[in-house]
Design a protein around this motif. Structure first.
Motif: not given
Length: 170
Positions: A105-119
């Motif tokens: 999964l790739l997790v991102s939210y509007e207004g959030e500076a961090v994008v999380l790649a889940v392996y």
């Protein structure tokens, strides 16, 4: 534009002022007209699982959401391969050597500076132990989770359950 006290030009160090660039307010240098773009920060998380359970770590003092549980995770260093960062974080946080598998999964939210790649961890070696900024580790079933640290943690677990076709409580 992001809420920042002072933004200085990345090219010449001059002062910046907000300017409409591509429909967004961005810092524009008053001296050289260079535009500063706020790029996201990339983080990785690893789902280590065995027998229908996932490994979570309890976050230690001084961390965001201390005392709550989440996946081995951390930031990717500039120039570091994302998969290498995922394996490094698992080693640093839960004392495991993992073979990093596919991205879940790739997790991102509007207004959030961090994008999380889940392996997913394809495999792992070692005995889990709290390291880095964790104070405890534990194996949990999807229907017996501790107090999760971040809202996206449940989304990640739900995605993992769907991907492995594990029935909660099985």
């Amino acid at each position: 534009m992001e809420d920042r006290q002072s933004i200085y030009c990345q090219q010449c160090g001059g002062a910046t002022v907000p300017a409409d660039v591509d429909g967004r307010l961005r810092p524009r240098c008053v001296d050289c007209a260079s535009i500063t773009y706020f790029d996201p920060k990339l983080a990785v998380a690893v789902i280590v699982s065995r027998d229908g359970e996932i490994l979570l770590g309890k976050r230690g003092p001084g961390t965001r959401e201390a005392g709550r549980w989440s996946f081995p995770a951390g930031f990717v260093e500039r120039g570091e391969r994302v998969e290498v960062a995922a394996a490094r974080e698992a080693r640093e946080e839960v004392n495991l050597e993992v073979e990093v598998g596919e991205i879940l999964l790739l997790v991102s939210y509007e207004g959030e500076a961090v994008v999380l790649a889940v392996y997913l961890a394809a495999s792992f070696e070692g005995v889990p132990a709290a390291g880095d900024d964790l104070v405890d580790v534990g194996w949990f079933s999807p229907d017996g989770l501790p107090d999760l640290a971040f809202p996206h943690d449940q989304e990640i677990i739900d995605s993992w359950v769907r991907s492995t076709e594990i029935e909660p409580g099985a």
